[in-house]
Design a protein around this motif. Structure first.
Motif: not given
Length: 413
Positions: A48-63, A343-353
């Motif tokens: 399972p992905i630990r999808a919680h807004t407090d785990r957003l550690f980075d947000i990147k914007v690209c043109i 947006g980037w959540l903290i890595p979870q190496p066990e999530v592979n999909y």
């Protein structure tokens, strides 16, 4: 359904979901007993992905460097320098980089240069430089920023070779054949980066979830604001206005497979699965930079303001890969900004999909779990040059995934 089977697969991931105290957390998505599905096609247990807004550690914007006519691959003379353009790949730069680099270098080597300059150190510039080295030239990159600080590493980084690559009405008549050549050459070259330490290039299963049958209209989400109307003539008004060429390389990638009820681990009725290539930016970028330096490459930090400055370089064959900077520097009127945010959540190496659900896409990479809001499709971000972070957009996307996992049954005490 075999309760012992589900429990076994859930407990196998107990350390991932936190079976502590009296809590009964959501069960990890796991394949159900699927006796009618060939064993090689059964969905494996999915962490399972630990999808919680407090785990957003980075947000990147690209043109994205979208060019309505498709990438600029032309040749022109600036003073006594031959300039070979290689920019304007929209959302397809990572995917097409080796193919367009090969085209540019073939033209460059027709002059038999011993030295070649490359402008820009994004993914297009870096692959062009390495390809020129492999052709026997000494290469110097002139760049304002190195790869880790370029717009390239703020992108999606999946195999998406015709993602906003052109407007269908403005692309040259032969562009489909040119695009196919770039895509096939890139695919062939990327094969050599599979299986290396750190998985710079790898594959993952991508699940697409839908509350309605595939092919039927999806009801609008009232929480998503409508797209403002275009403000200038010639702007696309529907997704079909963009060029689509993927059918030309349909033999390269696996077809999507709709999962049967007994092979569907998600609490959503309609699920399909395919396998998709993607890039781990950190590992892949470091490998390319190391390869460039190992072959004797040099980098000069420099910013350019007018095309005429290229004539002052000691190299007289120049591959120009400025990305979106061509909008201002080269005054290319076909260049249009297309804003994208990840947006980037903290890595979870066990999530592979990877997964797409309710206009949200997630992809687990080595350096984090990428979350992208996809509402409005290809029209999203068009002609928007604002590179400020919109945190609410990423938080909304994370909450969609959080709500999905909240629907999984809990592990029995």
């Amino acid at each position: 359904m075999d309760r012992r089977y589900l429990l076994k697969n859930s407990l196998a991931l107990g350390g991932l979901v936190g079976l502590g105290g009296c809590a009964t957390p959501p069960r990890a998505p796991a394949a159900k007993a699927a006796p009618n599905v060939p064993i090689e096609d059964r969905v494996p247990p999915l962490a399972p992905i630990r999808a919680h807004t407090d785990r957003l550690f980075d947000i990147k914007v690209c043109i994205r460097p979208f060019r309505t006519k498709g990438p600029n691959l032309d040749v022109e003379q600036i003073g006594d320098a031959m300039v070979l353009h290689n920019y304007g790949h929209g959302g397809s730069g990572w995917s097409l980089s080796w193919g367009s680099a090969n085209m540019a270098v073939q033209k460059a080597m027709s002059a038999s240069p011993k030295q070649i300059a490359v402008i820009g150190c994004g993914i297009i510039g870096l692959t062009s430089a390495i390809t020129a080295q492999r052709a026997g030239a000494q290469v110097t990159i002139y760049a304002r920023e190195l790869l880790p600080r370029t717009r390239s590493v703020r992108a999606n980084g999946s195999w998406t070779p015709d993602s906003r690559i052109s407007l269908a009405a403005e692309a040259p008549a032969n562009f489909g054949a040119t695009w196919e050549e770039m895509a096939r050459m890139s695919w062939k070259t990327l094969r050599s980066y599979l299986g290396l330490p750190g998985n710079p290039v790898t594959f993952t299963d991508h699940y697409r979830l839908s509350d309605t049958p595939f092919g039927q209209p999806v009801p609008p989400d009232p929480s998503i604001p409508p797209l403002p109307p275009p403000t200038w003539a010639g702007a696309p008004t529907q997704e079909s206005d963009f060029g689509t060429y993927a059918d030309r390389i349909g033999d390269l990638t696996p077809k999507s497979q709709v999962l049967t009820d007994d092979n569907n681990p998600f609490p959503v009725k309609h699920v399909s699965r395919t396998t998709q290539m993607f890039f781990n930016f950190t590992e892949y970028g470091q490998l390319l930079m190391s390869n460039f330096y190992a072959a004797g490459g040099k980098i000069v930090m420099r910013d350019f303001h007018t095309p005429g400055e290229l004539a002052d370089l000691p190299e007289k064959v120049i591959i120009n890969c400025p990305g979106y900077a061509a909008h201002d520097w080269w005054k290319d009127k076909a260049m249009v900004p297309v804003r994208g945010q990840t947006g980037w959540l903290i890595p979870q190496p066990e999530v592979n999909y990877a997964m797409t659900y309710r206009n949200v896409q997630i992809l687990s990479k080595s350096d984090g779990i990428m979350v992208i809001a996809l509402e409005h499709g290809d029209l999203k971000g068009y002609n928007d040059s604002d590179e400020s972070v919109r945190r609410a957009e990423s938080e909304r996307a994370v909450r969609v995934i959080e709500e999905l996992y909240s629907r999984f049954p809990s592990v029995p005490a």
